[in-house]
Design a protein around this motif. Structure first.
Motif, mmCIF file in Angstrom:
data_model
loop_
_atom_site.group_PDB
_atom_site.id
_atom_site.type_symbol
_atom_site.label_atom_id
_atom_site.label_comp_id
_atom_site.label_asym_id
_atom_site.label_seq_id
_atom_site.Cartn_x
_atom_site.Cartn_y
_atom_site.Cartn_z
ATOM 1 N N SER A 182 43.554 41.999 45.433
ATOM 2 C CA SER A 182 43.392 43.463 45.245
ATOM 3 C C SER A 182 44.425 44.123 45.544
ATOM 4 C CB SER A 182 41.775 43.926 45.610
ATOM 5 O OG SER A 182 41.700 45.372 45.316
ATOM 6 N N VAL A 203 44.017 33.969 33.428
ATOM 7 C CA VAL A 203 43.489 35.131 33.352
ATOM 8 C C VAL A 203 42.621 35.514 31.961
ATOM 9 C CG1 VAL A 203 43.544 37.579 33.689
ATOM 10 C CG2 VAL A 203 44.904 36.305 34.760
ATOM 11 N N SER A 205 40.401 38.269 29.643
ATOM 12 C CA SER A 205 40.216 39.471 29.416
ATOM 13 C C SER A 205 39.238 39.815 28.204
ATOM 14 C CB SER A 205 41.453 40.408 29.374
ATOM 15 O OG SER A 205 41.481 41.649 29.046
ATOM 16 N N LEU A 228 47.949 41.272 35.817
ATOM 17 C CA LEU A 228 47.062 41.862 36.649
ATOM 18 C C LEU A 228 47.760 43.266 37.287
ATOM 19 C CD1 LEU A 228 45.755 38.693 38.530
ATOM 20 C CD2 LEU A 228 44.589 40.187 36.877
ATOM 21 N N SER A 262 34.811 48.546 34.300
ATOM 22 C CA SER A 262 35.225 47.140 34.259
ATOM 23 C C SER A 262 34.647 46.208 35.337
ATOM 24 C CB SER A 262 36.832 47.133 34.496
ATOM 25 O OG SER A 262 37.070 47.934 35.871
ATOM 26 N N LEU A 264 35.836 42.588 37.436
ATOM 27 C CA LEU A 264 36.650 41.553 37.533
ATOM 28 C C LEU A 264 36.225 40.595 38.531
ATOM 29 C CD1 LEU A 264 40.398 42.371 38.169
ATOM 30 C CD2 LEU A 264 39.061 40.702 39.622
ATOM 31 N N VAL A 276 40.713 34.386 36.717
ATOM 32 C CA VAL A 276 40.392 35.851 36.860
ATOM 33 C C VAL A 276 39.727 35.971 35.748
ATOM 34 C CG1 VAL A 276 41.061 38.339 37.139
ATOM 35 C CG2 VAL A 276 42.271 36.574 38.409
ATOM 36 N N TYR A 277 38.559 36.456 35.514
ATOM 37 C CA TYR A 277 37.763 36.945 34.529
ATOM 38 C C TYR A 277 37.668 38.881 34.637
ATOM 39 C CZ TYR A 277 36.697 32.203 34.600
ATOM 40 O OH TYR A 277 36.647 30.641 34.520
ATOM 41 N N ILE A 278 38.116 39.244 33.553
ATOM 42 C CA ILE A 278 37.805 40.654 33.310
ATOM 43 C C ILE A 278 37.073 40.966 32.263
ATOM 44 C CG2 ILE A 278 39.350 42.777 33.273
ATOM 45 C CD1 ILE A 278 41.751 41.433 34.227
#
Length: 301
Positions: A182, A203, A205, A228, A262, A264, A276-278
């Motif tokens: 982050s 990633v 999205s 990101l 959102s 994340l 990473v899942y957004i």
């Protein structure tokens, strides 16, 4: 319906939601299935209910199978990657097996199964029903259930990378890595961010065509890091971020004007971020708490 019967359902409600959410990957759909199960529980005669848990599990499992069969076309036509609806799990204390079955990676893997395969796999492997019990719950023979389970396991092995480690329940190490990720995202520190990412990082999205998101998964450390950082820059103004546990893993919730915008989720292993899942699809965020009801620490912008 008397108070005792109502209380019996209430005792099983959390379990029913847990099963329905893992079946559907949707908190909203899971709630609908639990409500329909409640209605059928109210209408059922006592002679039908010898074992309440078995009756309720049968009802909600078969409802979930029907739901998935009708939803298949919608999911096949979904815009971009389909991800489950994120759930805040900070207050839950489940076993490692139940926690792993809540992760984004696991729920996405389950999408490769047919509805009945998914039910058999979850009932036997996650909720510890025997083959004979599973057969009664899904309305199949025991032999058929064994074959369905075998097919499900084979399908999951085929989808799952051989190099992908098993779920790691190491919250302290994952939290430290999540905080570093982050910080690097918000600071636009490409070099530092890349050191945190696995060589095979992906990633995902999910905007569902309703909000801007990547249509295809972003693969590789450099492309993932740039993506990101770009996401952080584009959304930073007026967005309040909070660190919390989402789907049994470290995550960030972003709020704008008090409403969640959102979610994340960070999937880690062996000291690196492997996925990473957004989720920014507003339809998948409605069930999450408003900012005024959120108590986890805010991350400075």
């Amino acid at each position: 319906m008397d108070a005792l019967t109502a209380n019996t359902f209430t005792e099983h409600r959390q379990y029913l939601f847990a099963l329905a959410y893992r079946m559907t990957g949707s908190a909203a759909d899971a709630e609908d299935l639990v409500q329909e199960t409640w209605l059928r529980w109210q209408r059922a005669g006592q002679e039908e209910i010898r074992v309440p848990r078995a009756f309720l599990t049968t009802v909600i499992t078969r409802l979930a199978i029907q739901h998935l069969e009708s939803a298949r076309v919608r999911r096949e036509e979904y815009v971009g990657p389909w991800l489950p609806e994120p759930m805040v799990t900070a207050e839950q204390r489940d076993s490692a097996e139940l926690s792993e079955s809540l992760t984004m990676a696991f729920l996405v893997l389950l999408e490769s199964l047919s509805p009945v395969e998914r039910a058999v796999f979850l009932l036997h492997e996650i909720f510890d029903y025997s083959h004979a019990e599973t057969a009664l719950l899904v309305g199949k023979t025991e032999t058929a259930c064994r074959q369905l389970l075998s097919r499900a396991k084979r399908a999951l092995r085929d989808r799952k990378s051989e190099r992908r480690p098993k779920y790691e329940a190491r919250p302290a190490a994952a939290k430290q890595l999540s905080d570093a990720l982050s910080h690097a995202m918000q600071g636009g520190d490409l070099a530092s961010l890349m050191t945190l990412l696995d060589e095979q990082v992906i990633v995902y999205s999910d905007g569902g065509g309703l909000r801007r998101a990547a249509i295809n998964p972003i693969r590789g450390p450099e492309r993932a890091a740039r993506f990101l950082i770009g996401v952080a820059r584009k959304t930073s103004d007026g967005l309040n971020r909070y660190a919390t546990e989402i789907n049994a893993q470290c995550g960030l919730l972003g709020f704008r004007k008090g409403e969640v915008e959102s979610a994340l989720v960070i999937d880690t292993a062996e000291g690196r971020v492997r996925a990473v899942y957004i989720v920014v699809n507003p339809e998948k965020l409605r069930h999450l708490p408003e900012e005024r009801n959120f108590h986890d620490p805010r991350i400075p912008s």
